[in-house]
Write a protein that holds these residues in place. Structure first.
Motif, PDB file in Angstrom:
ATOM      1  N   LYS A   1       0.841  -1.200   0.000  1.00 28.63           N
ATOM      2  CA  LYS A   1       0.000   0.000   0.000  1.00 28.63           C
ATOM      3  C   LYS A   1       0.876   1.249   0.000  1.00 28.63           C
ATOM      4  O   LYS A   1       1.836   1.333   0.739  1.00 28.63           O
ATOM      5  N   ARG A   2       0.521   2.200  -0.823  1.00 32.56           N
ATOM      6  CA  ARG A   2       1.198   3.493  -0.813  1.00 32.56           C
ATOM      7  C   ARG A   2       0.157   4.571  -0.579  1.00 32.56           C
ATOM      8  O   ARG A   2      -0.966   4.475  -1.059  1.00 32.56           O
ATOM      9  N   ILE A   3       0.556   5.580   0.150  1.00 30.88           N
ATOM     10  CA  ILE A   3      -0.303   6.739   0.370  1.00 30.88           C
ATOM     11  C   ILE A   3       0.357   7.895  -0.376  1.00 30.88           C
ATOM     12  O   ILE A   3       1.418   8.366   0.017  1.00 30.88           O
ATOM     13  N   TYR A   4      -0.242   8.307  -1.473  1.00 37.21           N
ATOM     14  CA  TYR A   4       0.339   9.363  -2.281  1.00 37.21           C
ATOM     15  C   TYR A   4      -0.041  10.722  -1.715  1.00 37.21           C
ATOM     16  O   TYR A   4      -1.195  10.977  -1.383  1.00 37.21           O
ATOM     17  N   LEU A   5       0.940  11.586  -1.601  1.00 32.17           N
ATOM     18  CA  LEU A   5       0.722  12.935  -1.104  1.00 32.17           C
ATOM     19  C   LEU A   5       0.667  13.883  -2.290  1.00 32.17           C
ATOM     20  O   LEU A   5       1.211  13.608  -3.347  1.00 32.17           O
ATOM     21  N   CYS A   6       0.022  15.017  -2.115  1.00 34.84           N
ATOM     22  CA  CYS A   6      -0.077  15.979  -3.197  1.00 34.84           C
ATOM     23  C   CYS A   6       0.164  17.380  -2.646  1.00 34.84           C
ATOM     24  O   CYS A   6       0.282  17.585  -1.444  1.00 34.84           O
ATOM     25  N   LEU A   7       0.226  18.329  -3.542  1.00 33.32           N
ATOM     26  CA  LEU A   7       0.393  19.712  -3.119  1.00 33.32           C
ATOM     27  C   LEU A   7      -0.817  20.149  -2.300  1.00 33.32           C
ATOM     28  O   LEU A   7      -1.938  19.706  -2.536  1.00 33.32           O
ATOM     29  N   ALA A   8      -0.566  21.021  -1.351  1.00 29.19           N
ATOM     30  CA  ALA A   8      -1.648  21.506  -0.489  1.00 29.19           C
ATOM     31  C   ALA A   8      -2.623  22.380  -1.287  1.00 29.19           C
ATOM     32  O   ALA A   8      -2.227  23.129  -2.174  1.00 29.19           O
ATOM     33  N   HIS A   9      -3.879  22.236  -0.977  1.00 30.65           N
ATOM     34  CA  HIS A   9      -4.920  23.085  -1.552  1.00 30.65           C
ATOM     35  C   HIS A   9      -5.642  23.734  -0.388  1.00 30.65           C
ATOM     36  O   HIS A   9      -6.258  23.045   0.415  1.00 30.65           O
ATOM     37  N   MET A  10      -5.513  25.032  -0.240  1.00 33.09           N
ATOM     38  CA  MET A  10      -6.074  25.733   0.907  1.00 33.09           C
ATOM     39  C   MET A  10      -7.445  26.303   0.589  1.00 33.09           C
ATOM     40  O   MET A  10      -7.568  27.257  -0.163  1.00 33.09           O
ATOM     41  N   SER A  11      -8.462  25.666   1.153  1.00 33.99           N
ATOM     42  CA  SER A  11      -9.828  26.167   1.041  1.00 33.99           C
ATOM     43  C   SER A  11     -10.616  25.614   2.208  1.00 33.99           C
ATOM     44  O   SER A  11     -10.114  24.781   2.958  1.00 33.99           O
ATOM     45  N   GLY A  12     -11.818  26.045   2.374  1.00 31.25           N
ATOM     46  CA  GLY A  12     -12.732  25.509   3.380  1.00 31.25           C
ATOM     47  C   GLY A  12     -12.099  25.031   4.670  1.00 31.25           C
ATOM     48  O   GLY A  12     -11.611  25.812   5.465  1.00 31.25           O
ATOM     49  N   LYS A  13     -12.084  23.719   4.874  1.00 30.08           N
ATOM     50  CA  LYS A  13     -11.593  23.138   6.117  1.00 30.08           C
ATOM     51  C   LYS A  13     -10.116  23.411   6.366  1.00 30.08           C
ATOM     52  O   LYS A  13      -9.702  23.604   7.506  1.00 30.08           O
ATOM     53  N   GLU A  14      -9.313  23.414   5.312  1.00 28.07           N
ATOM     54  CA  GLU A  14      -7.888  23.663   5.483  1.00 28.07           C
ATOM     55  C   GLU A  14      -7.659  25.035   6.100  1.00 28.07           C
ATOM     56  O   GLU A  14      -6.846  25.201   7.006  1.00 28.07           O
ATOM     57  N   GLN A  15      -8.363  26.036   5.612  1.00 30.04           N
ATOM     58  CA  GLN A  15      -8.210  27.388   6.141  1.00 30.04           C
ATOM     59  C   GLN A  15      -8.635  27.449   7.606  1.00 30.04           C
ATOM     60  O   GLN A  15      -8.004  28.139   8.405  1.00 30.04           O
ATOM     61  N   ALA A  16      -9.665  26.715   7.976  1.00 30.59           N
ATOM     62  CA  ALA A  16     -10.108  26.693   9.368  1.00 30.59           C
ATOM     63  C   ALA A  16      -9.039  26.064  10.260  1.00 30.59           C
ATOM     64  O   ALA A  16      -8.775  26.550  11.370  1.00 30.59           O
ATOM     65  N   PHE A  17      -8.393  24.986   9.785  1.00 31.70           N
ATOM     66  CA  PHE A  17      -7.326  24.357  10.568  1.00 31.70           C
ATOM     67  C   PHE A  17      -6.124  25.288  10.718  1.00 31.70           C
ATOM     68  O   PHE A  17      -5.498  25.345  11.773  1.00 31.70           O
ATOM     69  N   ILE A  18      -5.793  26.007   9.656  1.00 27.01           N
ATOM     70  CA  ILE A  18      -4.674  26.956   9.725  1.00 27.01           C
ATOM     71  C   ILE A  18      -4.993  28.068  10.714  1.00 27.01           C
ATOM     72  O   ILE A  18      -4.168  28.433  11.559  1.00 27.01           O
ATOM     73  N   LYS A  19      -6.208  28.593  10.654  1.00 30.48           N
ATOM     74  CA  LYS A  19      -6.621  29.641  11.596  1.00 30.48           C
ATOM     75  C   LYS A  19      -6.567  29.119  13.026  1.00 30.48           C
ATOM     76  O   LYS A  19      -6.066  29.797  13.930  1.00 30.48           O
ATOM     77  N   GLU A  20      -7.048  27.893  13.238  1.00 33.24           N
ATOM     78  CA  GLU A  20      -7.010  27.299  14.577  1.00 33.24           C
ATOM     79  C   GLU A  20      -5.571  27.165  15.073  1.00 33.24           C
ATOM     80  O   GLU A  20      -5.276  27.448  16.233  1.00 33.24           O
ATOM     81  N   ALA A  21      -4.667  26.737  14.200  1.00 31.84           N
ATOM     82  CA  ALA A  21      -3.255  26.588  14.587  1.00 31.84           C
ATOM     83  C   ALA A  21      -2.676  27.926  15.035  1.00 31.84           C
ATOM     84  O   ALA A  21      -2.005  28.012  16.072  1.00 31.84           O
ATOM     85  N   PHE A  22      -2.945  28.988  14.299  1.00 33.13           N
ATOM     86  CA  PHE A  22      -2.452  30.309  14.693  1.00 33.13           C
ATOM     87  C   PHE A  22      -3.146  30.807  15.962  1.00 33.13           C
ATOM     88  O   PHE A  22      -2.489  31.346  16.856  1.00 33.13           O
ATOM     89  N   ASP A  23      -4.452  30.622  16.053  1.00 35.74           N
ATOM     90  CA  ASP A  23      -5.195  31.094  17.227  1.00 35.74           C
ATOM     91  C   ASP A  23      -4.757  30.410  18.516  1.00 35.74           C
ATOM     92  O   ASP A  23      -4.797  31.003  19.589  1.00 35.74           O
ATOM     93  N   THR A  24      -4.342  29.142  18.419  1.00 34.96           N
ATOM     94  CA  THR A  24      -3.952  28.392  19.614  1.00 34.96           C
ATOM     95  C   THR A  24      -2.432  28.313  19.784  1.00 34.96           C
ATOM     96  O   THR A  24      -1.943  27.649  20.693  1.00 34.96           O
ATOM     97  N   ASN A  25      -1.690  29.016  18.911  1.00 28.79           N
ATOM     98  CA  ASN A  25      -0.226  29.063  18.993  1.00 28.79           C
ATOM     99  C   ASN A  25       0.441  27.722  18.712  1.00 28.79           C
ATOM    100  O   ASN A  25       1.555  27.470  19.181  1.00 28.79           O
ATOM    101  N   TRP A  26      -0.196  26.832  17.976  1.00 29.14           N
ATOM    102  CA  TRP A  26       0.400  25.555  17.595  1.00 29.14           C
ATOM    103  C   TRP A  26       0.914  25.635  16.167  1.00 29.14           C
ATOM    104  O   TRP A  26       0.561  24.831  15.309  1.00 29.14           O
TER     105      TRP A  26
END
Length: 66
Positions: free
Chosen positions: A3-28
């Motif tokens: 089994k391989r798990i292929y990774l791809c370039l990041a696409h920042m929209s919807g949920k991704e932006q919320a996770f990024i905001k959460e990371a900055f808001d919580t200092n993580w």
């Protein structure tokens, strides 16, 4: 293990932006924290077979240990 798990370039929209905001808001804004822990736990369940996984930003694929 074939089994391989292929990774791809990041696409920042919807949920991704919320996770990024959460990371900055919580200092993580480092390669660890609750979101990384949750990702590793979900990946561990996906891989199965009592394996341990570690997400590491310096490699192109996660390590999987027996």
């Amino acid at each position: 293990m074939d089994k391989r798990i292929y990774l791809c370039l990041a696409h920042m929209s919807g949920k991704e932006q919320a996770f990024i905001k959460e990371a900055f808001d919580t200092n993580w804004v480092v390669p660890l924290g609750p979101n990384v822990n949750a990702f590793e736990e979900e990946l561990k369940h996906f891989v199965g077979q009592n394996k341990e996984v570690v997400a590491c930003q310096q490699v192109r694929q996660p390590f999987i240990w027996d």
